[in-house]
Motif scaffolding. Sequence first.
Motif, PDB file in Angstrom:
ATOM      1  N   ARG A 258      41.746  52.971  58.437  1.00  0.00           N
ATOM      2  CA  ARG A 258      41.951  51.537  58.284  1.00  0.00           C
ATOM      3  C   ARG A 258      42.555  50.927  59.545  1.00  0.00           C
ATOM      4  NH1 ARG A 258      44.703  53.655  54.161  1.00  0.00           N
ATOM      5  NH2 ARG A 258      46.613  52.574  54.783  1.00  0.00           N
ATOM      6  N   MET A 259      42.488  49.610  59.634  1.00  0.00           N
ATOM      7  CA  MET A 259      42.994  48.926  60.817  1.00  0.00           C
ATOM      8  C   MET A 259      44.471  49.204  61.045  1.00  0.00           C
ATOM      9  SD  MET A 259      42.909  44.873  61.940  1.00  0.00           S
ATOM     10  CE  MET A 259      41.275  44.597  61.311  1.00  0.00           C
ATOM     11  N   SER A 260      45.242  49.259  59.980  1.00  0.00           N
ATOM     12  CA  SER A 260      46.683  49.473  60.112  1.00  0.00           C
ATOM     13  C   SER A 260      47.014  50.869  60.622  1.00  0.00           C
ATOM     14  CB  SER A 260      47.383  49.235  58.769  1.00  0.00           C
ATOM     15  OG  SER A 260      46.936  50.168  57.799  1.00  0.00           O
ATOM     16  N   GLN A 261      46.058  51.807  60.513  1.00  0.00           N
ATOM     17  CA  GLN A 261      46.274  53.154  61.025  1.00  0.00           C
ATOM     18  C   GLN A 261      45.902  53.271  62.501  1.00  0.00           C
ATOM     19  OE1 GLN A 261      43.794  54.775  57.817  1.00  0.00           O
ATOM     20  NE2 GLN A 261      45.525  56.079  57.246  1.00  0.00           N
ATOM     21  N   LEU A 262      45.256  52.241  63.028  1.00  0.00           N
ATOM     22  CA  LEU A 262      44.862  52.224  64.434  1.00  0.00           C
ATOM     23  C   LEU A 262      45.803  51.379  65.290  1.00  0.00           C
ATOM     24  CD1 LEU A 262      40.976  51.750  64.306  1.00  0.00           C
ATOM     25  CD2 LEU A 262      42.210  53.747  65.123  1.00  0.00           C
ATOM     26  N   VAL A 263      46.088  50.193  64.807  1.00  0.00           N
ATOM     27  CA  VAL A 263      46.795  49.198  65.617  1.00  0.00           C
ATOM     28  C   VAL A 263      48.267  49.179  65.260  1.00  0.00           C
ATOM     29  CG1 VAL A 263      46.923  46.750  66.232  1.00  0.00           C
ATOM     30  CG2 VAL A 263      44.699  47.810  65.801  1.00  0.00           C
ATOM     31  N   ASP A 264      49.121  49.310  66.267  1.00  0.00           N
ATOM     32  CA  ASP A 264      50.563  49.220  66.069  1.00  0.00           C
ATOM     33  C   ASP A 264      51.170  48.412  67.215  1.00  0.00           C
ATOM     34  OD1 ASP A 264      50.567  50.984  68.239  1.00  0.00           O
ATOM     35  OD2 ASP A 264      51.030  52.741  67.016  1.00  0.00           O
ATOM     36  N   ARG A 265      52.472  48.423  67.303  1.00  0.00           N
ATOM     37  CA  ARG A 265      53.144  47.612  68.323  1.00  0.00           C
ATOM     38  C   ARG A 265      52.769  48.077  69.740  1.00  0.00           C
ATOM     39  NH1 ARG A 265      57.334  43.966  69.261  1.00  0.00           N
ATOM     40  NH2 ARG A 265      58.813  44.607  70.860  1.00  0.00           N
ATOM     41  N   ARG A 266      52.516  49.372  69.915  1.00  0.00           N
ATOM     42  CA  ARG A 266      52.078  49.867  71.228  1.00  0.00           C
ATOM     43  C   ARG A 266      50.741  49.255  71.615  1.00  0.00           C
ATOM     44  NH1 ARG A 266      51.670  55.991  70.102  1.00  0.00           N
ATOM     45  NH2 ARG A 266      50.749  55.047  68.260  1.00  0.00           N
ATOM     46  N   SER A 267      49.865  49.087  70.651  1.00  0.00           N
ATOM     47  CA  SER A 267      48.561  48.483  70.918  1.00  0.00           C
ATOM     48  C   SER A 267      48.727  47.063  71.448  1.00  0.00           C
ATOM     49  CB  SER A 267      47.719  48.464  69.637  1.00  0.00           C
ATOM     50  OG  SER A 267      47.696  49.724  69.002  1.00  0.00           O
ATOM     51  N   PHE A 268      49.658  46.324  70.833  1.00  0.00           N
ATOM     52  CA  PHE A 268      49.884  44.953  71.290  1.00  0.00           C
ATOM     53  C   PHE A 268      50.533  44.924  72.671  1.00  0.00           C
ATOM     54  CE2 PHE A 268      49.119  43.901  66.848  1.00  0.00           C
ATOM     55  CZ  PHE A 268      48.402  42.721  66.972  1.00  0.00           C
ATOM     56  N   GLU A 269      51.399  45.873  72.968  1.00  0.00           N
ATOM     57  CA  GLU A 269      51.981  45.929  74.309  1.00  0.00           C
ATOM     58  C   GLU A 269      50.880  46.135  75.345  1.00  0.00           C
ATOM     59  OE1 GLU A 269      55.273  48.385  76.989  1.00  0.00           O
ATOM     60  OE2 GLU A 269      55.352  48.511  74.794  1.00  0.00           O
ATOM     61  N   ASN A 270      49.952  47.028  75.070  1.00  0.00           N
ATOM     62  CA  ASN A 270      48.823  47.220  75.971  1.00  0.00           C
ATOM     63  C   ASN A 270      48.025  45.931  76.137  1.00  0.00           C
ATOM     64  OD1 ASN A 270      49.292  49.927  76.558  1.00  0.00           O
ATOM     65  ND2 ASN A 270      47.949  50.689  74.944  1.00  0.00           N
ATOM     66  N   ALA A 271      47.774  45.246  75.029  1.00  0.00           N
ATOM     67  CA  ALA A 271      46.958  44.029  75.078  1.00  0.00           C
ATOM     68  C   ALA A 271      47.643  42.926  75.871  1.00  0.00           C
ATOM     69  CB  ALA A 271      46.652  43.558  73.658  1.00  0.00           C
ATOM     70  N   VAL A 272      48.948  42.770  75.709  1.00  0.00           N
ATOM     71  CA  VAL A 272      49.690  41.752  76.464  1.00  0.00           C
ATOM     72  C   VAL A 272      49.619  42.047  77.961  1.00  0.00           C
ATOM     73  CG1 VAL A 272      51.998  40.829  76.928  1.00  0.00           C
ATOM     74  CG2 VAL A 272      51.221  41.114  74.562  1.00  0.00           C
ATOM     75  N   LYS A 273      49.781  43.294  78.329  1.00  0.00           N
ATOM     76  CA  LYS A 273      49.719  43.681  79.747  1.00  0.00           C
ATOM     77  C   LYS A 273      48.313  43.483  80.307  1.00  0.00           C
ATOM     78  CE  LYS A 273      53.512  47.037  79.449  1.00  0.00           C
ATOM     79  NZ  LYS A 273      53.869  48.481  79.406  1.00  0.00           N
ATOM     80  N   VAL A 274      47.320  43.832  79.514  1.00  0.00           N
ATOM     81  CA  VAL A 274      45.935  43.634  79.951  1.00  0.00           C
ATOM     82  C   VAL A 274      45.659  42.155  80.167  1.00  0.00           C
ATOM     83  CG1 VAL A 274      43.560  43.669  79.077  1.00  0.00           C
ATOM     84  CG2 VAL A 274      44.919  45.756  79.066  1.00  0.00           C
ATOM     85  N   ASN A 275      46.168  41.311  79.280  1.00  0.00           N
ATOM     86  CA  ASN A 275      45.941  39.869  79.435  1.00  0.00           C
ATOM     87  C   ASN A 275      46.470  39.370  80.773  1.00  0.00           C
ATOM     88  OD1 ASN A 275      44.969  37.380  78.179  1.00  0.00           O
ATOM     89  ND2 ASN A 275      47.113  36.742  78.217  1.00  0.00           N
ATOM     90  N   ALA A 276      47.596  39.906  81.213  1.00  0.00           N
ATOM     91  CA  ALA A 276      48.142  39.538  82.523  1.00  0.00           C
ATOM     92  C   ALA A 276      47.260  40.070  83.646  1.00  0.00           C
ATOM     93  CB  ALA A 276      49.559  40.066  82.665  1.00  0.00           C
ATOM     94  N   ALA A 277      46.829  41.311  83.547  1.00  0.00           N
ATOM     95  CA  ALA A 277      46.072  41.949  84.626  1.00  0.00           C
ATOM     96  C   ALA A 277      44.701  41.325  84.832  1.00  0.00           C
ATOM     97  CB  ALA A 277      45.919  43.442  84.344  1.00  0.00           C
ATOM     98  N   ILE A 278      44.112  40.757  83.772  1.00  0.00           N
ATOM     99  CA  ILE A 278      42.785  40.151  83.894  1.00  0.00           C
ATOM    100  C   ILE A 278      42.853  38.653  84.125  1.00  0.00           C
ATOM    101  CG2 ILE A 278      41.711  41.937  82.461  1.00  0.00           C
ATOM    102  CD1 ILE A 278      41.671  39.951  80.138  1.00  0.00           C
ATOM    103  N   GLY A 279      44.063  38.069  84.132  1.00  0.00           N
ATOM    104  CA  GLY A 279      44.183  36.618  84.252  1.00  0.00           C
ATOM    105  C   GLY A 279      43.678  35.924  83.008  1.00  0.00           C
ATOM    106  N   GLY A 280      44.040  36.477  81.847  1.00  0.00           N
ATOM    107  CA  GLY A 280      43.501  36.006  80.576  1.00  0.00           C
ATOM    108  C   GLY A 280      44.036  34.662  80.125  1.00  0.00           C
ATOM    109  N   SER A 281      43.410  34.147  79.102  1.00  0.00           N
ATOM    110  CA  SER A 281      43.674  32.806  78.577  1.00  0.00           C
ATOM    111  C   SER A 281      45.041  32.696  77.909  1.00  0.00           C
ATOM    112  CB  SER A 281      42.586  32.460  77.551  1.00  0.00           C
ATOM    113  OG  SER A 281      42.904  31.300  76.824  1.00  0.00           O
ATOM    114  N   THR A 282      45.638  31.521  78.029  1.00  0.00           N
ATOM    115  CA  THR A 282      46.878  31.224  77.303  1.00  0.00           C
ATOM    116  C   THR A 282      46.655  31.250  75.794  1.00  0.00           C
ATOM    117  OG1 THR A 282      46.377  28.866  77.593  1.00  0.00           O
ATOM    118  CG2 THR A 282      47.947  29.852  79.130  1.00  0.00           C
ATOM    119  N   ASN A 283      45.417  30.996  75.364  1.00  0.00           N
ATOM    120  CA  ASN A 283      45.132  31.025  73.927  1.00  0.00           C
ATOM    121  C   ASN A 283      45.340  32.398  73.326  1.00  0.00           C
ATOM    122  OD1 ASN A 283      44.251  28.279  73.337  1.00  0.00           O
ATOM    123  ND2 ASN A 283      42.547  28.712  74.709  1.00  0.00           N
ATOM    124  N   ALA A 284      45.275  33.432  74.150  1.00  0.00           N
ATOM    125  CA  ALA A 284      45.493  34.786  73.642  1.00  0.00           C
ATOM    126  C   ALA A 284      46.878  34.935  73.019  1.00  0.00           C
ATOM    127  CB  ALA A 284      45.313  35.808  74.762  1.00  0.00           C
TER     128      ALA A 284
END
Length: 582
Positions: A258-284
Amino acid sequence: MTTKPPKIPEKISDTLRSTAWFGSKDRNGFMHRSWMKNQGTPQRMFDGRPVIGICNTWSELTPCNAHFRQIAEAVKRGVLEAGGFPVEFPVMSLGETLLRPTAMLFRNLVSMDVEESIRANPIDGVVLLCGCDKTAPALVMGAASCDIPTIVVSGGPMLNGKFRGQDIGSGTNLFSMSEDVRAGRMSVDDFVGAESCMSRSAGHCMTMGTASTMASIIEALGLSLPHNAAIPAVDARRYELAQNSGREIVGMVHNGMRMSQLVDRRSFENAVKVNAAIGGSTNAVIHMLAIAGRMDISLSLDDFDEWGRNVPLLVDLMPSGRFLMEDFYYAGGLPAVMREMGRMILRDAKTVNGQTIGENIANAECWNREVIRPLDSPVQEAAGISVLRGNLAPNGAIVKSSAASENLLKHRGKAVVFDGLEDLRARIDDPELDVDANSILVMRNVGLKGFPGMPEVGNMPLPTKLLEQGVRDMVRISDARMSGTAYGTVILHVSPEAAVGGPLALVKDGDMIEIDVKARRIDLDVSEDILADRQADLPKQLPHSTGGYEQLFINHVLQPEKGADFDFLVGRRGAKVSQNAH
């Protein structure tokens, strides 16, 4: 010649949700199977194989998603190949290009559509077909509330725009050419001529707008197969990925992933860092906060500031750079970026293909160092979205430093205030407007409750008389959002918004405002006594509407630092149906 009726297995797996619909020999089982058979479905499809819902946001009114019928067919092939039973279902489609008053008004509505469609139907796992930017968070939010096995397939970006020998990007060059027309540097005929040159294939914006950003965020969260973010919509490899995703979701159901078994707080930390590295949207920011809220995962504006503060900009894409998504994919895509990020990425985070992020990116390579820069030679040293606070935004405001003018990141200027979008449009080009290059443009009552829906208008057009003088950027502050394709020194999501009595409602023309992005400050230089007097004079009632969904939105939407979800939707409710009428 007669044939024997098909044999129904004595026992069908009781681990599948669909068993409650298709697994019995009684009246209900007859009804559920019989009506599905009117589509030509053979009996063997009810033998206990996983039923995979394909949640499709196809619509000709959402141009970014108009090719999704073909993508859905590729997913179905993968599901059948793996022994699953694919069933496609529609939900409301959100296109930022046509939908009025703003697609954001309907993001939560679509999430409800997705959640209830999954819960109410015999679906064991779901493939989410996402394209134009609000469809991605809406579909993920709805699926997160149900918490069944889930995989995302994005529609992919358009091919690079081509105009007179140069690449042009969705939104980014629209905004720049529009300002050129207003300044007299481009003719209207040339402007119109660029339209078909910009949008020349199926797909969503090929800049690092919100659609490309959210596709990247989803990949960084581990909810899609590698390279989902960047493969162009018309590249055959997009359809290969779709078919592989159909295969993968069947295995996820068998493994109970299930989704809850895949995604945790570490996943969001990765996503936040990726958003910075790619110059991602503020909407993210607003969308990730909402997704985390649905999953009962702690995430706040402070996390965005902390995790993204020292992440360099590695991807040289519009609106923060030069290239476009087609170039990004050919250069190695998101796996190459995440590998380049090194220890910043938490490599033990899980993904839908059963491997960790670290395993998925271990062999990634970069093929173009102009597009994806090495860690020791970034486009910009620190590119994370900055969270500002002060007496003008006590609950926070955000700015995308990578798309801003460095000389304006610390600035003091007098306010030029617009009370909403119509006021801005009526006065921004008035030659008598009391404004200069040092002024700060302020627009209010364009937030979640005030508009309602928080449209992408925060990147206000500059006054024509200043454009004619050569001014290309100014500090702009609002309680609105802006397109991920936009650029400039634009401060957004000011909270609390003006319509609920936030300090933005108290600003008057000529007030001095000071911003200091490095210090994370945004302040209105007016005494507390004067602000208290102004507060007392504000109308006490909240915005009202003509009723219907808009009224529901105004009554229940949370402020942007809470993800702009509805207060009654936050949290994970699961997929169990509360009552069964059959």
